[in-house]
Design a protein around this motif. Structure first.
Motif, PDB file in Angstrom:
ATOM      1  N   ALA A  95       0.825  -1.207   0.000  1.00 26.09           N
ATOM      2  CA  ALA A  95       0.000   0.000   0.000  1.00 26.09           C
ATOM      3  C   ALA A  95       0.862   1.261   0.000  1.00 26.09           C
ATOM      4  N   ILE A  96       1.955   1.251   0.760  1.00 28.02           N
ATOM      5  CA  ILE A  96       2.840   2.423   0.814  1.00 28.02           C
ATOM      6  C   ILE A  96       3.532   2.630  -0.533  1.00 28.02           C
ATOM      7  N   GLU A  97       3.989   1.552  -1.140  1.00 24.08           N
ATOM      8  CA  GLU A  97       4.699   1.663  -2.421  1.00 24.08           C
ATOM      9  C   GLU A  97       3.809   2.252  -3.520  1.00 24.08           C
ATOM     10  N   HIS A  98       2.502   2.027  -3.399  1.00 29.84           N
ATOM     11  CA  HIS A  98       1.575   2.537  -4.416  1.00 29.84           C
ATOM     12  C   HIS A  98       0.781   3.757  -3.930  1.00 29.84           C
ATOM     13  N   GLY A  99       0.983   4.150  -2.668  1.00 29.54           N
ATOM     14  CA  GLY A  99       0.225   5.278  -2.127  1.00 29.54           C
ATOM     15  C   GLY A  99      -1.266   4.991  -2.089  1.00 29.54           C
ATOM     16  N   THR A 100      -1.608   3.734  -1.834  1.00 29.59           N
ATOM     17  CA  THR A 100      -3.006   3.292  -1.875  1.00 29.59           C
ATOM     18  C   THR A 100      -3.612   3.279  -0.476  1.00 29.59           C
ATOM     19  N   PRO A 101      -4.758   3.917  -0.269  1.00 36.17           N
ATOM     20  CA  PRO A 101      -5.409   3.858   1.050  1.00 36.17           C
ATOM     21  C   PRO A 101      -5.736   2.430   1.453  1.00 36.17           C
ATOM     22  N   LEU A 102      -5.566   2.138   2.735  1.00 31.42           N
ATOM     23  CA  LEU A 102      -5.906   0.828   3.294  1.00 31.42           C
ATOM     24  C   LEU A 102      -7.320   0.877   3.859  1.00 31.42           C
ATOM     25  N   VAL A 103      -8.095  -0.164   3.591  1.00 26.73           N
ATOM     26  CA  VAL A 103      -9.470  -0.236   4.096  1.00 26.73           C
ATOM     27  C   VAL A 103      -9.621  -1.508   4.934  1.00 26.73           C
ATOM     28  N   PRO A 104      -9.770  -1.378   6.264  1.00 26.68           N
ATOM     29  CA  PRO A 104      -9.977  -2.572   7.102  1.00 26.68           C
ATOM     30  C   PRO A 104     -11.405  -3.090   6.976  1.00 26.68           C
ATOM     31  N   ILE A 105     -11.540  -4.397   6.924  1.00 25.15           N
ATOM     32  CA  ILE A 105     -12.856  -5.041   6.826  1.00 25.15           C
ATOM     33  C   ILE A 105     -12.923  -6.167   7.844  1.00 25.15           C
ATOM     34  N   PHE A 106     -13.991  -6.182   8.622  1.00 22.48           N
ATOM     35  CA  PHE A 106     -14.196  -7.309   9.533  1.00 22.48           C
ATOM     36  C   PHE A 106     -15.543  -7.944   9.227  1.00 22.48           C
ATOM     37  N   SER A 107     -15.516  -9.259   9.064  1.00 27.10           N
ATOM     38  CA  SER A 107     -16.717 -10.008   8.690  1.00 27.10           C
ATOM     39  C   SER A 107     -17.234 -10.782   9.907  1.00 27.10           C
ATOM     40  N   PHE A 108     -18.180 -10.185  10.613  1.00 27.76           N
ATOM     41  CA  PHE A 108     -18.765 -10.814  11.796  1.00 27.76           C
ATOM     42  C   PHE A 108     -19.568 -12.052  11.383  1.00 27.76           C
ATOM     43  N   GLY A 109     -19.265 -13.178  12.008  1.00 27.67           N
ATOM     44  CA  GLY A 109     -20.005 -14.400  11.737  1.00 27.67           C
ATOM     45  C   GLY A 109     -19.296 -15.377  10.817  1.00 27.67           C
TER      46      GLY A 109
END
Length: 335
Positions: A214-228
């Motif tokens: 992500a840093i090398e491409h300057g790409t925002p990180l999006v956290p995802i949590f899948s409950f269940g």
């Protein structure tokens, strides 16, 4: 053991939902082997030309999994996936807008046994990804092994799956006009060995390659949590240090895939089998974490962004766990 059979009066809709899940489990566990047998077997029949022509196509098309894959929208929108979504059911939850002028790197947690939430949300339109995030094209990374299997490679690419190597990730994240989302199940196959009801253990403490990317491409990180996602199957007890866990790790090192010994319900009874339980999944997409682009980030810079990602993932979990019946005293554990 007493067997609890399904009643004969089950509505047709529920039967169709079960059938949709059965074909998915079969695809996950057996389709690759069937495709391999069919490819080889055709050479010994009068239809040998089918395999010969496919082999030539396969050679010409060999780089496609690393070049964004080849999605087929009519398959992504197939009604089968709608029935599968309603079986659990699965709900995709949006917490922030995603700008279609940017590319995003999404970290998906947890893996679960068969990654049901990741597949339904990113490889089909059953949960309405394109409606919730207009202008964003999702891609989900999958082990390179599966793209070496004839016929099967084309099937998985049709949903938006791409090779899990760095070259493939870079291709997706380098789209000049933006609009690509690359989803990575960060814990990978190894995390599946800890997937059991109630588990909040994530293999993430030392997984930093996606952050560096992500840093090398300057790409925002999006956290995802899948409950269940961890609640769909029971798993044979395999504590760290046990002979079973050692064998599973050994097989993973050889084949690249883990082999959790899971079980749940059957097709016509609820007591045993390989069909997942009907338990809801809520996949919560967090807000983007801005990342400053740097061609060769230092380990300290990677650690700093990684810690920020962990903090945001914990925050996402804590803010939503009460809605999805997670006990107040349960928190994420990173290993």
């Amino acid at each position: 053991m007493k067997v609890e059979f399904a009643p004969l009066s089950v509505p047709l809709q529920r039967r169709l939902q079960t059938a949709a899940v059965v074909q998915w489990v079969f695809s996950f566990l057996c389709l690759a082997q069937c495709c391999t047998v069919a490819f080889i077997g055709l050479f010994f029949t009068r239809f040998w030309l089918v395999s010969a022509l496919y082999a030539a196509w396969w050679f010409i098309d060999r780089e496609k999994p690393r070049k964004g894959g080849r999605r087929i929208h009519i398959l992504r929108k197939c009604i089968v996936w709608k029935y599968m979504k309603d079986y659990f059911p699965i709900t995709l939850v949006k917490t922030a807008e995603l700008d279609p002028r940017q590319n995003y790197l999404m970290g998906f947690h947890p893996h679960g046994v068969l990654a049901a939430g990741a597949f339904l949300n990113f490889c089909t339109e059953a949960s309405g990804f394109s409606t919730l995030f207009p202008g964003i094209t999702p891609h989900l990374m999958m082990l390179s092994l599966w793209f070496r299997i004839p016929f099967f490679r084309d099937y998985v690419m049709s949903g938006g799956l791409v090779d899990s190597d760095k070259e493939s990730a870079s291709y997706v994240l380098q789209k000049p006009e933006g609009g690509n989302a690359l989803a990575i199940i960060v814990g990978g196959a190894q995390e599946a060995l800890d997937a059991r009801p109630g588990s909040c253990t994530l293999l993430l403490k030392n997984r930093k390659g996606f952050v560096r990317l992500a840093i090398e491409h300057g790409t925002p990180l999006v956290p995802i949590f899948s409950f269940g996602d961890n609640d769909l199957f029971d798993q044979v007890r395999n504590p760290k240090g046990s002979w079973l866990r050692k064998v599973q790790h050994w097989l993973q090192q050889i084949m690249g895939i883990s082999l959790p010994l899971f079980h749940a319900r059957g097709i016509f009874q609820y007591s045993f089998g390989l069909i997942p339980y009907r338990r809801p999944i809520f996949t919560v997409v967090g807000k983007p974490i801005p990342v400053q682009k740097k061609h060769r980030p230092s380990n300290e810079e990677v650690d700093q962004v990684h810690q920020k990602y962990l903090n945001e993932l914990c925050k996402l979990f804590e803010e939503h766990k009460a809605k999805y019946n997670i006990p107040e005293d349960r928190h994420l554990e990173f290993i």
